[in-house]
Design a protein around this motif. Structure first.
Motif: not given
Ligand code: PLP
Length: 439
Positions: A27-47
């Protein structure tokens, strides 16, 4: 695997895992309720990562406060006064209930509980400590001995004097009763255990106001008030482990506020700085604070009240207030509860849903009648939980899973659209669990 992943695989011992079973997505990016992996895939941080990222990732005010403190002074020993340390301790005293008033800072939750054991023993002159079986209090020796769950036995023997009791897990009551009408046997049993252990030997009872990683057990409303009475009857200190439930998670500042119970000692970490910089705390009431006016406090850490962590904590608490995040957690918690009820109605694999504020668990079963877990308690996943986890990830949400539980604990800053997105994905992926019942 990314270069960082390869280095971790080679050089890092990862916690709570058999090393060759680990995955190393970076993981190399995060903002608010979201974070991203190095392939640009975005996750909602539900935990909220590990139920700590309460105000969300990369809040500019908190980042700025840390930078400002770095420019002033990065570290002074706990023997010098430091503005953010004093300020944060004052904020803690102002926001915790009753006469909780003085704080010993630690680096995280486990150390907070270890130091709470030492303080309770010193203050009462008693050595036994009660905790619950289905509990987690941290991984240091004292805290893991308090812990009742399967993370304790592999490292036993722990510290002497810890006694375990059963918890208010109404869905699978240890006493075979149903609430209401159970006589609150889970609380009365604590009274009986104290009598057998010898009231004059028992220093404290440690409780998570809402049990966290063992399944989010929201106790019946009479439970904690009754535990408070029982502790008072025998002069046993009530220690609330608010490491997970503190700082807005349950829709109140602290978990105990849901039942107006004031503990003698409170421990906290996670949401205090929400992990931008690690910090934990043990907060004591006036009587205990007074005791240490004339008696030695046999506790200490090089980094107790680290100025950068405390500056981070001060800014975090200000954000909770300015952005009304505790109120938001309560409001979003209502929507979450409604969506959980709908999920229960729609999915036969869901045995129970439990929530308070933005703290929830979905418990999956093979059969609603027998309540047999979909994946065994502390056993290997027959595959289905892995499939559900993969589905959730693929559709863009990150959720902490354990055994047959899904833990929902999004940031207190989450909005309705994000919350509904997460719940829609869960709803969709639970079809896999339903299908598994027929296979
Ligand atoms: C209730 C509770 N207490 C204590 C801890 C330990 O905190 P830490 O991991 O910061 O040591 C945790 C961690 O998840 C927790 O959930």
């Amino acid at each position: 695997m990314s270069a960082a992943g390869e280095m971790e695989r080679k050089y890092v011992l990862r916690s709570w895992s058999v090393q060759n079973k680990n995955k190393y997505e970076e993981v190399n990016r995060a903002e608010g309720c979201w974070f991203w992996n190095t392939d640009g895939k975005k996750y909602l941080d539900f935990s909220s990562q590990l139920v700590n990222m309460n105000i969300g990732h990369k809040h500019p005010k908190v980042i700025e406060a840390i930078k400002e403190q770095m420019d002033k002074v990065c570290y002074v020993t706990p023997n010098y006064a430091s503005e953010p340390r004093g300020k944060l301790a004052e904020l803690i005293a102002n926001h915790t209930p009753g006469d909780l008033c003085k704080t010993l800072f630690t680096l995280g939750g486990a150390e907070a509980n270890d130091n709470a054991i030492k303080i309770a023993r010193a203050y009462t002159g008693r050595f036994k400590v009660l905790a619950r079986y289905r509990s987690y209090h941290g991984a240091t020796y004292g805290a893991i001995t308090l812990t009742g769950d399967p993370r304790r036995p592999p490292v036993e023997p722990g510290i002497p004097g810890v006694v375990h009791v059963f918890e208010p897990y109404c869905y699978r009551c240890s006493f075979g009763k149903s609430y209401p009408g159970c006589g609150l046997e889970c609380a009365e049993h604590v009274r009986e255990v104290i009598q057998y252990e010898g009231p004059n030997n028992v220093a404290a009872f440690f409780v998570e106001p809402v049990t966290g990683t063992n399944g989010v057990f929201v106790p019946p409303k009479e439970y904690l008030p009754r535990i408070r009475e029982i502790c008072d009857e025998f002069g046993v200190l009530l220690v609330a482990d608010e490491v997970m439930t503190g700082w807005g998670r349950t829709g109140k500042w602290f978990g105990v506020d849901n039942w107006d119970v004031v503990p003698d000692i409170m421990t906290m970490a996670k949401g205090l700085t929400q992990g931008y910089i690690p910090l934990g705390a043990v907060v004591v009431n006036q009587k205990i604070a007074d005791y240490f006016e004339d008696n030695m406090l046999w506790c200490g850490l090089t980094y107790s009240g680290h100025p950068l962590a405390c500056a981070c904590g001060v800014a975090t608490v200000e954000v909770y207030k300015e952005e009304k995040l505790i109120e938001n957690a309560a409001k979003m918690g209502e929507i979450l509860k409604k969506r959980l009820d709908e999920i229960y109605d729609a999915h036969p694999s869901v045995g129970d849903v439990r929530s308070i504020g933005l703290f929830a668990a979905i418990e999956l079963v093979k059969d609603r009648e027998t309540k047999e877990p979909l994946s065994p308690w502390n056993g290997p996943d027959p595959g289905i939980m892995g499939k559900i986890g993969a589905c959730l990830k693929e559709k863009g949400i990150y959720i902490y899973q354990r055994w047959n539980y899904l833990f929902l604990a999004p940031p207190t800053a989450i909005n309705e659209e994000e919350l509904n997105f997460g719940m829609d994905v869960i709803d969709e992926c639970l079809k896999l669990a339903d299908e598994s019942l027929n296979s």
